[in-house]
Design an enzyme around this catalytic site. Sequence first.
Site, short mmCIF file in Angstrom:
data_model
loop_
_atom_site.label_atom_id
_atom_site.label_comp_id
_atom_site.label_asym_id
_atom_site.label_seq_id
_atom_site.Cartn_x
_atom_site.Cartn_y
_atom_site.Cartn_z
N ARG A 115 -10.59 -0.24 -6.47
CA ARG A 115 -10.39 0.42 -5.62
C ARG A 115 -10.61 -1.05 -4.32
O ARG A 115 -11.61 -2.11 -4.35
CB ARG A 115 -12.25 1.38 -5.08
CG ARG A 115 -11.93 1.84 -3.94
CD ARG A 115 -13.03 3.14 -3.32
NE ARG A 115 -12.82 3.59 -2.28
CZ ARG A 115 -12.56 4.78 -1.90
NH1 ARG A 115 -10.73 4.87 -2.29
NH2 ARG A 115 -11.97 4.61 -0.25
N ASP A 155 0.48 5.01 0.62
CA ASP A 155 -0.01 5.95 2.33
C ASP A 155 -0.40 5.23 3.35
O ASP A 155 -1.27 4.10 3.36
CB ASP A 155 -1.32 6.92 1.68
CG ASP A 155 -0.82 7.61 0.08
OD1 ASP A 155 -0.18 8.10 0.41
OD2 ASP A 155 -2.71 7.98 -0.22
N TYR A 168 -4.74 12.67 2.37
CA TYR A 168 -4.62 12.78 0.78
C TYR A 168 -3.27 13.47 0.37
O TYR A 168 -3.10 14.81 -0.55
CB TYR A 168 -5.84 14.17 0.69
CG TYR A 168 -7.10 13.39 0.11
CD1 TYR A 168 -7.44 11.95 -0.05
CD2 TYR A 168 -7.91 13.82 2.20
CE1 TYR A 168 -8.44 11.68 -0.02
CE2 TYR A 168 -9.12 13.37 2.10
CZ TYR A 168 -9.19 12.23 1.21
OH TYR A 168 -10.24 11.46 1.74
N THR A 176 -2.15 1.48 -4.70
CA THR A 176 -3.38 2.48 -3.98
C THR A 176 -3.96 3.12 -4.25
O THR A 176 -4.53 3.05 -5.66
CB THR A 176 -1.78 3.59 -4.01
OG1 THR A 176 -2.61 4.88 -2.91
CG2 THR A 176 -1.85 4.11 -5.07
N ALA A 187 -8.77 7.98 -3.49
CA ALA A 187 -9.81 8.94 -3.73
C ALA A 187 -9.33 10.27 -3.31
O ALA A 187 -10.41 11.22 -4.10
CB ALA A 187 -10.43 8.59 -2.50
N ASP A 234 0.94 -1.11 -0.23
CA ASP A 234 -0.17 -0.50 -0.37
C ASP A 234 1.01 0.97 -0.12
O ASP A 234 2.11 1.34 0.50
CB ASP A 234 -0.92 0.10 1.62
CG ASP A 234 -1.41 1.28 1.47
OD1 ASP A 234 -2.29 1.67 0.35
OD2 ASP A 234 -2.04 1.80 2.12
#
Length: 187
Positions: free
Chosen positions: A108, A11, A20, A51, A54, A9
């Site tokens: 997602r 973040d 973000y 990742t 969004a 992953d």
Amino acid sequence: MNKSALFLDRDGIINIDTGYVHEIEKFIFTEEIFLVCEHAQRLGLQIVVITNQAGIGRGYYTEIDYHILNTWMLKEFNVRGINITDVFYCPYHPVHGIGKYKKDSECRKPKPGMLLEAANRYCLDLNESCLIGDQFSDIEAGKAAGLKHLILCNDEIKHNHHRVHSVKKLLEAIPILNDIYKANMQI
């Protein structure tokens, strides 16, 4: 012959998740990511990043912003002798996405789309690959894709109902990777 991969992953695993993250100035690598990646390479693993992004779908930043940061990140790995095979990202959000980004996408997480696409593109053996994530959605995506080696790295999660490897610090993943892949190398 299919290869094994270490899926990461972004973040929370590669960089500190401050919410973000999309600017180079605000991208801070986690303390141990380079050591873990160097070790994964020594074990013969392909390294693939998956990742959710969004922030693109929500309109916080653009895909161009994302690609600028991603290119810089890959160069930082490369300078340290680490080859990232590829980065897969999902810009969609089923509820908060704007315009074309409002979509319930198979890519997602917790859905397995990015993992399946990577496996198809690079002939990866998902059953013998490993995923390190900091959220249960990462683990759920790995399970849905058929990965049997899953590592949850999050020092705040108290209960691990998924019954997967759980570590508080990323460096603790190295002995787990050794257990998984050194045994496989001897076969």
